[in-house]
Design a protein around this motif. Structure first.
Motif, short mmCIF file in Angstrom:
data_model
loop_
_atom_site.label_atom_id
_atom_site.label_comp_id
_atom_site.label_asym_id
_atom_site.label_seq_id
_atom_site.Cartn_x
_atom_site.Cartn_y
_atom_site.Cartn_z
N SER A 194 46.89 14.31 26.94
CA SER A 194 46.21 15.17 25.67
C SER A 194 44.90 14.49 25.64
CB SER A 194 46.97 15.27 24.49
OG SER A 194 47.08 13.83 23.88
N TYR A 195 43.95 15.15 25.02
CA TYR A 195 42.82 14.59 24.32
C TYR A 195 42.71 14.07 23.02
CZ TYR A 195 41.05 16.51 29.07
OH TYR A 195 40.86 16.91 30.08
N ARG A 196 42.15 13.00 23.01
CA ARG A 196 42.18 12.09 21.71
C ARG A 196 40.65 11.61 21.65
NH1 ARG A 196 46.11 11.07 17.83
NH2 ARG A 196 45.60 9.01 16.95
N ARG A 197 40.03 11.96 20.44
CA ARG A 197 38.66 11.30 20.24
C ARG A 197 37.92 11.44 21.28
NH1 ARG A 197 41.67 8.09 16.77
NH2 ARG A 197 41.64 8.62 14.52
N GLY A 198 37.98 12.49 21.95
CA GLY A 198 36.84 12.53 23.21
C GLY A 198 37.49 12.00 24.41
N LYS A 199 38.50 11.53 24.64
CA LYS A 199 38.94 10.64 25.64
C LYS A 199 40.32 11.48 26.03
CE LYS A 199 39.42 6.25 24.64
NZ LYS A 199 38.74 5.27 24.10
N ALA A 200 40.70 11.25 27.36
CA ALA A 200 41.84 11.59 28.07
C ALA A 200 42.75 10.57 27.63
CB ALA A 200 41.68 11.76 29.45
N MET A 201 44.08 10.91 27.17
CA MET A 201 45.13 9.98 26.84
C MET A 201 46.27 10.26 27.77
SD MET A 201 43.93 8.09 24.66
CE MET A 201 45.41 7.53 23.37
N PRO A 202 46.52 9.52 28.90
CA PRO A 202 47.66 9.96 29.81
C PRO A 202 48.97 9.50 29.15
CG PRO A 202 45.95 8.41 30.90
CD PRO A 202 45.63 8.44 29.40
N LEU A 203 49.87 10.28 29.61
CA LEU A 203 51.35 10.17 28.95
C LEU A 203 52.27 9.84 29.99
CD1 LEU A 203 52.04 10.29 26.00
CD2 LEU A 203 52.54 12.67 26.55
N LYS A 204 51.92 10.00 31.28
CA LYS A 204 53.05 9.89 32.34
C LYS A 204 53.54 8.54 32.57
CE LYS A 204 55.90 11.74 35.25
NZ LYS A 204 55.59 11.48 36.56
N ALA A 205 52.82 7.30 32.41
CA ALA A 205 53.26 6.26 32.68
C ALA A 205 54.47 5.93 31.64
CB ALA A 205 52.14 5.47 32.53
N ALA A 206 54.34 6.15 30.35
CA ALA A 206 55.19 5.77 29.58
C ALA A 206 56.63 6.68 29.91
CB ALA A 206 54.72 6.28 28.14
N VAL A 207 56.31 7.83 30.31
CA VAL A 207 57.64 8.71 30.81
C VAL A 207 58.26 7.96 31.88
CG1 VAL A 207 58.57 10.77 31.36
CG2 VAL A 207 56.29 10.77 29.67
N ASP A 208 57.50 7.60 32.85
CA ASP A 208 58.18 6.92 33.90
C ASP A 208 58.81 5.68 33.62
OD1 ASP A 208 57.21 8.73 35.89
OD2 ASP A 208 55.49 7.77 36.46
N GLU A 209 58.15 4.76 32.91
CA GLU A 209 58.77 3.52 32.34
C GLU A 209 60.08 3.66 31.56
OE1 GLU A 209 56.13 1.18 30.01
OE2 GLU A 209 57.76 0.00 29.50
N ALA A 210 60.02 4.93 30.69
CA ALA A 210 61.40 5.32 29.86
C ALA A 210 62.37 5.83 30.93
CB ALA A 210 60.91 6.54 28.92
N VAL A 211 62.13 6.66 31.69
CA VAL A 211 62.86 7.42 32.60
C VAL A 211 63.83 6.16 33.49
CG1 VAL A 211 63.39 9.03 34.41
CG2 VAL A 211 62.10 9.49 32.49
N ALA A 212 62.90 5.27 33.84
CA ALA A 212 63.60 4.26 34.44
C ALA A 212 64.69 3.42 33.90
CB ALA A 212 62.27 3.17 34.92
N ALA A 213 64.50 3.32 32.55
CA ALA A 213 65.68 2.91 31.68
C ALA A 213 66.64 3.80 31.20
CB ALA A 213 65.07 2.00 30.53
N SER A 214 66.61 5.26 31.63
CA SER A 214 67.51 6.19 31.03
C SER A 214 68.13 6.87 32.27
CB SER A 214 66.43 7.21 30.19
OG SER A 214 65.86 6.33 29.01
N PRO A 215 69.31 6.71 32.41
CA PRO A 215 70.03 7.06 33.46
C PRO A 215 70.57 8.48 33.47
CG PRO A 215 71.35 5.36 32.53
CD PRO A 215 69.78 5.34 31.78
#
Ligand code: WTA
Length: 654
Positions: A194-215
């Motif tokens: 999403s966008y926050r304070r004029g900058k793109a804030m990616p979210l997917k890396a956190a999802v990848d990391e979470a899913v790797a620990a969520s069978p």
């Protein structure tokens, strides 16, 4: 902590300003004074009447309340669908073209979503969930920024009976996977960012990391919000699916499933006094009745209102008062992706002017931040459409209340300070605009049908003028039904401190006229900018760093965020207490939990004050953090520890 020891209470109770309702407002108000008596005469009949009048039932309920303390069932035997109540019935009654959400993207892009659009999009999304093998009862995790697909995803889950668990997008990968694993969710719905304070804030890396620990996760359904602005977005074939690939090609025809009144609508994790967040369980009918009724009464919602709750949907305020309550009432809302200060401190006021917002609901921390920036920002805009102002999430100090009333509400719009919790699902203590005479800083009285009390340590009701613990003595429709997978913790946390009463964990005082004044938490829960965090959660994040042997965390007052986090850290042998390490530890907490959990100060100490039984004396640490004089330290195992900490704190606070 004893409530009476807090110095601020005396100032509060000296508050002499009162604001009786304006007769013109009262004449048109939804709320009427006789509601209190009507509800008190027969609370169950009161709620049953509301439930019959406000809900579209597929099958009527036969029993209003089945109460086997502490387990409640409301509107037993009834069948209904939440998404039908929030969307379909409005379209059926001719409101398909009414705006459900004016969405404002942070960069200035906008979308207008009517109830007809919601009807179409929710059905397509529900069909997409079915195609992914999601069935009634399956849990779906939602980790999304403030974009329209977030409420659409929630309503799609509700339509097919799949409980959602929304995780605030500011939480870390670890916090996300912890919640997914506790809920055993099969699907994560997210966005590339999403966008926050004029900058793109990616979210997917956190999802990848979470899913790797969520069978348990089988698929990741991802909305494209950033697209080329997030070139690093990964895509795992077979597991990841773009929302536009799957949802857009679905039929806009997915009949709502009639569900039992007590069918689980959602789980929402919240901090308690241990390191493990609690999965608060909410069900369908009682929650719908409690949220929609309170929304209509407390905000005096009329068909033409433009209502803006500026919370994030990731918290309970967004669930109850951005999504379910307002949509059930067919209300037009504003949904804003960004922050109040971007591109400038008048962003909110500009949105209010542009959309002619008539009801605003936000947190004291935002109000205090605006106060700090100065009244010239709101003064630049026409805010005359505002007619009710709400506050939520933390105690509002009288100065902030008055500033809100004056500079935002033009000394005209009533201010409603609303007390409630993730657990309560709906507002329980609040003025009713047009009925209640308000006092700045007081949430005033329990709502009709709600029996709140203030008790002493033995559970005895405290007379007017006294302080103690806030309790609830009667079940209410939107109350939590339990902690997911842990009925013992549910009983222990809420129902064992005072037998037969719900223990809220808040201190409160009642003045001579019976007004309730909320004083903050009495347990190990902190409230930072209205966000709930537990001291132990942060302590365990600190201890997970290889340099840390032991840690203690306490909250201290902060002029803007309400409370701030102060950490005390004992290092392992071989580590030096450098400012760099202090910064690294603060960042470590931000990565482990969320940037909102980052300690404001961090002090290195050779030891911590403990009682002889080994319990950390947080009260002393609070005093040190606040530079207050120390009280009785005779229960300390080693009284010199306090002095040592105090000396070191002067050196290492950053
Ligand atoms: C605090 C947020 C004083 C309180 C809806 C409660 C408040 C906790 C108020 C719940 C208020 C919420 N005045 N304190 N008007 N509203 N609180 O679960 O300490 O995020 O126990 O729910 O916030 O926080 P939660």
């Amino acid at each position: 902590m004893s409530v009476d020891q807090r110095p601020e209470i005396e100032n509060l109770l000296a508050e002499g300003r009162v604001f009786p309702p304006d007769p013109a407002f009262a004449a048109q108000a939804n709320a009427q004074p006789d509601l209190y008596d009507e509800a008190a005469r027969d609370p169950e009949a009161f709620w049953a009447k509301i439930a019959r009048e406000t809900v579209t039932w597929n099958e009527p309920f036969h029993t209003t309340l089945d109460w086997e303390l502490p387990f409640a069932k409301w509107f037993v035997g009834g069948k209904l669908n939440m998404s039908e109540n929030c969307v379909d019935r409005h379209v059926a009654s001719g409101l398909g073209d009414k705006v459900a959400y004016h969405w404002v993207g942070e960069p200035g892009d906008t979308r207008t979503i009517t109830f007809g659009d919601l009807h179409r999009e929710v059905q397509k999304a529900a069909n997409a969930l079915l195609e992914l093998g999601i069935e009634a009862g399956d849990r779906v995790a939602i980790y999304m920024p403030m974009i329209p697909e977030l409420p659409i995803a929630m309503l799609a889950c509700a339509r097919i009976g799949a409980p959602h668990t929304v995780v605030f997008a500011g939480f870390s990968a670890e916090a996300l996977s912890g919640r997914i694993n506790d809920a055993q969710a099969k699907l994560v719905i997210t966005a590339d960012g999403s966008y926050r304070r004029g900058k793109a804030m990616p979210l997917k890396a956190a999802v990848d990391e979470a899913v790797a620990a969520s069978p348990t996760i089988e698929h990741v359904l991802m909305v494209r919000r950033l697209g080329e602005a997030a070139p690093e977005t990964t895509f795992v074939d077979g597991r990841d699916i773009w929302w536009h690939d799957l949802v857009d090609r679905q039929e806009a025809d997915c009949p709502p499933v009639p569900l039992d009144s007590e069918h689980m609508l959602y789980l929402l994790y919240t901090s308690g006094s241990t390191a493990k967040p609690k999965g608060i369980t909410h069900t369908t009918a009682g929650y719908l009745v409690g949220t929609s009724y309170s929304h209509k009464q407390i905000f005096d919602i009329k068909p033409d209102d433009v209502y803006w709750c500026a919370a994030d949907i990731g918290w309970v305020t967004g669930h109850s008062y951005i999504v379910y309550g307002p949509l059930a009432n067919g209300t037009t809302g504003v949904l804003y992706e960004g922050t109040p200060d971007s591109p400038a401190w008048d962003r909110w006021w500009q949105i209010i002017e542009e959309y002619k917002v008539s009801v605003l609901y936000c947190a004291p921390t935002a109000i205090r931040a605006f106060m700090k920036q100065g009244a010239e920002h709101p003064a630049k805009h026409d805010l005359s459409t505002l007619r009710v102002l709400g506050s939520v999430g933390e105690p509002i100090n009288p100065e902030a209340w008055m500033w809100y009333r004056e500079h935002i509400g033009g000394n005209r719009a009533p201010v409603v300070d609303t007390w409630w919790q993730t657990e309560t699902g709906q507002i329980l203590i609040s003025p009713l605009p047009g009925v209640t005479t308000t006092k700045p800083g007081s949430a005033t009285f329990p709502l009709p049908g709600i029996e709140a009390d203030i008790v002493d340590g033995d559970g005895n009701s405290v007379p007017n003028g006294g302080g103690g613990y806030l309790v609830l003595k009667r079940p209410w429709p939107a109350m939590l039904r339990g902690i997911y997978g842990d009925p013992e913790r549910y009983k222990e946390t809420y129902w064992s401190r005072f037998p037969g009463m719900y223990f809220a964990g808040d201190g409160a005082k009642r003045d001579e006229e019976g007004y309730f004044w909320l004083l903050g938490r009495v347990d190990d829960v902190m409230n930072i900018s209205g966000h709930r965090l537990s001291t132990t959660e942060i302590e365990s994040a600190l201890v997970s760093h290889p340099a840390v042997a032991e840690a203690a965390v306490v909250g201290g007052p902060d002029p803007v965020t309400g409370e701030a986090i102060n950490a005390f850290v004992i290092l392992r042998l071989g580590f030096d207490p450098t400012p760099e390490l202090g910064e690294e530890l603060r960042k470590h907490v931000a990565t482990k939990i969320s940037p909102i959990a980052k300690p404001k100060s961090l002090m290195f100490t050779p030891d911590l004050p403990k009682t002889r039984s080994g319990k950390i004396m947080r009260r002393l640490l609070r005093d040190i953090a606040q530079g207050r004089s120390l009280g009785d330290t005779t229960t300390l195992a080693d009284a010199t520890v306090v002095e040592t900490i105090r000396e070191n704190s002067l050196k290492s606070e950053d």
